[in-house]
Design a protein around this motif. Structure first.
Motif, short mmCIF file in Angstrom:
data_model
loop_
_atom_site.label_atom_id
_atom_site.label_comp_id
_atom_site.label_asym_id
_atom_site.label_seq_id
_atom_site.Cartn_x
_atom_site.Cartn_y
_atom_site.Cartn_z
N ASN A 132 0.83 -1.20 0.00
CA ASN A 132 0.00 0.00 0.00
C ASN A 132 0.86 1.25 0.00
OD1 ASN A 132 -1.63 -2.22 0.83
ND2 ASN A 132 -3.15 -0.77 1.53
N GLN A 150 1.99 4.91 0.56
CA GLN A 150 1.64 5.97 1.50
C GLN A 150 2.02 7.33 0.92
OE1 GLN A 150 -0.17 5.04 4.10
NE2 GLN A 150 0.06 2.91 3.47
N TYR A 176 5.84 2.34 1.31
CA TYR A 176 4.73 1.38 1.30
C TYR A 176 4.46 0.82 2.70
CZ TYR A 176 5.05 1.48 -3.74
OH TYR A 176 5.03 1.90 -5.03
N SER A 177 3.25 0.30 2.87
CA SER A 177 2.98 -0.47 4.08
C SER A 177 2.72 -1.93 3.69
CB SER A 177 1.81 0.12 4.86
OG SER A 177 0.59 -0.37 4.36
N TYR A 230 7.27 1.42 11.05
CA TYR A 230 6.25 1.90 12.00
C TYR A 230 5.17 0.83 12.06
CZ TYR A 230 2.15 4.78 13.32
OH TYR A 230 1.01 5.30 13.91
N THR A 231 4.75 0.44 13.24
CA THR A 231 3.73 -0.62 13.31
C THR A 231 2.44 -0.10 13.92
OG1 THR A 231 4.60 -1.32 15.42
CG2 THR A 231 5.35 -2.53 13.50
N THR A 275 -4.37 -2.94 12.90
CA THR A 275 -5.43 -2.50 12.00
C THR A 275 -6.80 -2.81 12.59
OG1 THR A 275 -5.79 -4.58 10.84
CG2 THR A 275 -3.95 -3.22 10.09
N ASP A 306 -0.12 -3.71 10.62
CA ASP A 306 0.33 -3.01 9.42
C ASP A 306 1.74 -2.48 9.68
OD1 ASP A 306 0.27 -1.83 6.95
OD2 ASP A 306 -1.69 -0.89 7.24
N PHE A 345 4.55 0.07 8.33
CA PHE A 345 4.65 1.22 7.43
C PHE A 345 6.10 1.66 7.22
CE2 PHE A 345 0.27 2.75 7.05
CZ PHE A 345 -0.35 2.04 8.06
N ARG A 403 7.77 8.34 11.32
CA ARG A 403 6.73 8.65 10.33
C ARG A 403 7.31 9.64 9.33
NH1 ARG A 403 5.76 13.81 10.99
NH2 ARG A 403 5.49 14.73 13.06
#
Lengths: 838, 115
Positions: free
Chosen positions: A546, A548, A553-554, A582-583, A586, A592, A594, A818
């Motif tokens: 995914n 971002q 991506y994640s 980064y966790t 969900t 997830d 990241f 982040r």
């Protein structure tokens, strides 16, 4: 040589001026002198700064300014030499032919003792907010001085920051400029219910200190209020110091005097926005400022438009409370009559002000429910003659309040000053949706409050034109998704190219390519990164992850039913640690990860697969998760093994691609802890088996699922789900969730039950066989990718270098990383805006 | 103009883009059939280096790439943002020689895309 325009100030109005001018001409050489270290941002939505994720409030980008040919000088303008026509900006001198002052205003801080203590702030700039956020970390109790519109915004911010929040207002009620006593009282009640302390009729005399920090407010009546943080929001004052120093005419109480062309007393200098004074009045709202910007841009390009004052009506949502105030809200017109509706129990207060003869609406106040604001405001602006205006408050019969069709001159968008006539014109010249209407008319691009009304106008006008909205996928295929699905299935097309050749035209686009890729995947289940399919894949499918906002991506490994062993949980943690990810847990009971760079994805997946994980398809329009409660495995209320069933269902349908994502859940008893009724497919245990619910949704438009069949054994349940999913995949529109699909399905739930349960169409065997094919051909997409050197080639940022993308910048937050926001980057990248093609 | 060899033609699948590092710039190169296009990899709306990962589409006769983040569309030939021609991303010269893909960048400016 081009004439030079210098704009001092890059707030919302200064930005609007540049934008409007550039849309009309490229004749001037433009320079903007901006005091804040960034370009214009949306000050109206300032409080959104404290939301997570932090939204991007910027209006202008350096890229865009460069494209417009606007030179940006980040400095404070310090003087004007009108003789030589030069602006001093710190140690620079900038010559002008035309000077535009858009310096805005500053927050007024009353001259009371203690106003400079540490912990005292104003609320206007991003910098203010950053400082407030930092100070709030060590504070418990925050107080806002000023209970007006901005003050309450600030109070909302303090609440979001987790502080005990108080508001102090000098007048006898909140928002005295917009609301009357009763409306203010209801607003106060609502704020108090949220835990905000409201103190009205309080004149702050001084701020008491503990050392050099704020400790308490002392009021004129002798009482006091403790505080660790104080925000002054006691009104604004125009920033007219440049004008004063250089001898331009200013008002007695401040503000640069302008005429109807926004010209100051010097014909080479103009002023717009909150620094300008027109006929003795400062306009502290964005809409009049935008109007001035447009008037000036037109004036400088030969237009006729003039400024003639502005409407100060407002509608806003303060801390979740809707408030509207429009027209003659305080009934100051001679002979005006007031009609009230008030129900504090329901939390609603409405007041209409009517003309003497009672046939026209002059203004009004709405608190708690402002849904009729746009309608009422329009009836006021257009002086529409009404038979029974009181019916606007209480409809005579059950049902909707009366809604008169607006005249063509009615203003639908106040921010951009767009009439209903202009919108209808755009519809007649081809606009068929809100996006294209926004682009064509700019309506709805300001505060966005009129978008719903634009939708109404669109519907009304299309109906009038007797038009049916086309369901064609895009310009390349004159078919709906459902029709294309049948074409592909019946004719056996295996590639996009062949389908385009026989049934489409052009090259395809970001709409039809992924739609066809999804149809092919649903039918044949070939790997999405096969050479023939990879150019069709949408953003996330293209790299099986995914994307971002910064291009990283994640990654989400599958955790069927949300059940996971300690060893696997540890393995996820180790992978996250190894790659610095980064966790986040969900909503679908998984984890997830990241911040993975493109070139890291195969390494991360090699580690995850070695630990026994499979792709979670979080990137696909596909089955996501089957959420479960713990069921009778542990729960003393459970009547069935919900976890076991959830795992079996998730393993059965994993990898199934569909028109949109699919979510499922299984609850072990009627208490419904897995929230199955908010899913596309929900299963709830009963004493006798399983109840099957379908077409629920959370998300943007929540919908409770409908019961399709009750007390099923597992085999029947699974058969029905097979049929249901395949029927949806065959017949839904592109990006249509099951909830909307069902609402559009002719015959509705009853018809669906006939197809799925009673097999009315005789399709059941075919649908089940199709599902069986999917299940047999399932492979973990990531495992297959790692085994293919061809597919792995895509996973690098540069084709000719192993370097990573150096534009990815991370900052630490709460012990993790982040992506940095723009304002956190030390220097903003300034890529070339226009290139030359040789 | 300085020409830099970045990859072989067969390294770019028809209909896809790749990103090349050319004299400090990130250049997105797209292949449509046997035609090549080169533009900046930087999406000015989302401020991320991602354009090479976008989908290629056509609108009428125009070919464009849709940014993978928020689907802003940029003309492959001119770099123009389709919905507002005043926004453009830089485009670069690109050529095919004996199966090699070359990108040409101006030499005077040492400006670098990204930080």
């Amino acid at each position: 040589m081009l004439r030079r325009i210098v704009v001092v100030g890059n707030g919302m109005v200064g930005h609007k001026f540049l934008e409007t001018l550039r849309s009309r001409t490229s004749d001037y050489e433009l320079t903007v002198i901006a005091e804040e270290p960034c370009l214009a941002y949306d000050r109206v939505r300032l409080s959104a700064f404290f939301e997570q994720p932090r939204p991007d409030l910027s209006l202008g980008t350096y890229q865009q300014y460069q494209a417009w040919g606007v030179r940006v000088i980040n400095a404070k303008a310090t003087g004007i030499d009108r003789e030589r026509r030069v602006v001093q900006a710190e140690d620079l001198e900038v010559g002008y032919d035309i000077l535009v002052l858009a310096t805005g205003s500053y927050p007024f801080v009353p001259p009371i003792e203690g106003r400079d203590l540490q912990g005292c702030f104003t609320y206007r700039t991003l910098e203010d907010l950053t400082r407030i956020e930092a100070w709030a970390r060590h504070s418990r109790k925050g107080v806002v001085i000023g209970g007006g519109l901005l003050g309450l915004e600030a109070a909302g911010a303090l609440l979001k920051l987790g502080l005990e929040t108080h508001v102090v207002e000098l007048a006898s009620h909140l928002m005295p400029l917009q609301l009357d006593e009763l409306g203010g009282r209801l607003l106060r009640r609502k704020l108090e219910a949220m835990g905000i302390g409201v103190h009205v009729s309080k004149s702050t005399q001084r701020i008491e200190a503990r050392g050099d920090r704020v400790a308490a407010l002392r009021f004129a009546d002798g009482s006091s209020l403790e505080a660790d943080l104080v925000i002054f929001s006691a009104g604004i004052r125009p920033r007219d110091e440049l004008a004063r120093q250089s001898g331009l005419k200013v008002g007695e109480r401040g503000g640069i005097v302008i005429d109807e062309h926004c010209r100051t007393s010097d014909p080479h200098i103009y002023a717009i926005g909150e620094c300008a004074l027109y006929q003795g009045r400062i306009y502290g709202l964005v809409a009049p400022g935008y109007e001035m910007a447009r008037v000036l841009a037109e004036h400088l390009t030969g237009g006729e438009r003039t400024f003639s004052g502005a409407d100060l009506s407002t509608k806003l949502k303060l801390l979740g409370v809707e408030v509207g105030s429009f027209g003659d809200a305080f009934a100051q017109t001679p002979g005006a009559r007031e009609v009230l509706y008030s129900d504090f129990g329901k939390g609603v207060y409405k007041k209409l002000v009517l003309s003497e003869e009672g046939r026209r609406l002059l203004g009004g106040i709405l608190v708690g429910d402002a849904s009729d604001y746009a309608n009422l405001h329009n009836l006021t602006l257009n002086a529409v003659e009404l038979d029974n205006p009181e019916h606007l408050l209480i409809p005579p019969v059950e049902g909707r309040a009366m809604r008169a069709s607006l005249p063509m001159t009615a203003r639908v968008c106040s921010c951009e000053n767009v009439t209903k006539g202009a919108i209808c014109e755009a519809i007649r010249s081809g606009c068929r949706d809100i996006a294209s209407l926004k682009k064509a008319t700019r309506a709805g691009t300001g505060c966005g409050g009129c978008v719903a009304m634009m939708g109404d106008v669109l519907k009304e006008e299309l109906l009038r034109l007797g038009e049916k909205v086309s369901d064609h996928l895009c310009e390349h295929f004159p078919y709906s998704r459902r029709e294309l699905f049948d074409i592909v299935r019946v004719r056996g097309y295996k590639t996009f190219e062949a389908l385009l050749r026989d049934y489409g035209k052009g090259y395809g686009c970001e709409v039809c390519k992924p739609a066809v890729a999804s149809i092919l995947a649903s039918l044949y289940n070939e790997h999405v990164l096969e050479e023939a399919h990879v150019p069709l894949q949408d953003t996330n499918d293209r790299f099986l992850a995914n994307m971002q906002r910064d291009g990283t991506y994640s990654v989400v490994p599958r955790i069927p039913g949300g059940e996971i062993t300690p060893d696997k949980l540890i393995a996820i943690g180790q992978v996250a640690k190894k790659y610095g990810l980064y966790t986040k847990i969900t909503g679908g009971q998984r984890v997830d990860l990241f911040g993975a760079r493109l070139e890291q994805l195969p390494h991360i997946w090699a580690d995850l697969i070695a630990a026994g994980f499979e792709s979670g398809h979080a990137y696909g329009k596909a089955l996501r998760t089957v959420k479960s409660c713990v069921g009778d495995t542990w729960c003393r209320y459970g009547v069935q093994d919900s976890v076991g069933l959830a795992i079996r269902l998730e393993n059965r349908y994993k990898g199934l691609r569909a028109p949109h994502k699919i979510k499922m859940a299984v609850s072990g008893c009627t208490r419904e802890c897995a929230e199955a009724q908010s899913k596309d497919v929900g299963v709830i245990a009963t004493e006798r088996g399983w109840n099957l619910y379908v077409c629920g949704n959370g998300g943007m438009k929540p919908r409770h699922a409908d019961l399709l069949a009750a007390d099923l054994d597992e085999e029947t349940l699974v058969r029905y789900i097979d049929r249901f999913l395949m029927f949806y995949i065959r017949t839904a529109d592109r990006l249509q969730r099951t909830s909307v699909w069902l609402e559009k399905l002719e015959g509705g739930l009853e018809y669906l039950r006939e197809v799925i349960v009673e097999d009315k169409l005789g399709l059941a065997a075919e649908l089940e066989a199709q599902m069986a094919h999917h299940i047999q051909t399932y492979r973990c997409e990531w495992k297959a990718t790692l085994e293919s050197p061809e597919k792995l080639k895509h996973f690098r940022h540069f084709i000719n270098s192993d370097a990573p993308d150096d534009n990815i910048v991370m900052v630490e937050q709460r012990g993790q990383h982040r992506p940095a926001y723009d304002f956190e980057r030390e220097t903003l990248p300034l890529p070339l805006a226009t290139g030359v093609k040789p | 103009m300085k020409w830099v060899r970045v990859c072989r033609m067969e390294d770019i699948l028809p209909g896809l883009g790749v990103c090349a590092l050319v004299e400090g710039r990130q250049v997105a190169i797209f292949r449509v059939g046997q035609r090549l296009f080169a533009l900046s990899n930087f999406d000015p709306f989302t401020r991320a280096n991602v354009l090479s990962r976008g989908l290629v589409g056509s609108k009428g006769e125009r070919l464009y790439v849709a940014s993978p983040l928020l689907k802003h569309r940029f003309d492959l030939e001119s770099g123009e943002y389709l919905d507002d021609p005043s926004v453009r991303v830089p485009v670069y010269a690109v050529k095919l020689e004996e199966g090699d893909v070359w990108v040409g960048v101006p030499v005077s400016e040492a400006a670098k895309v990204g930080t």
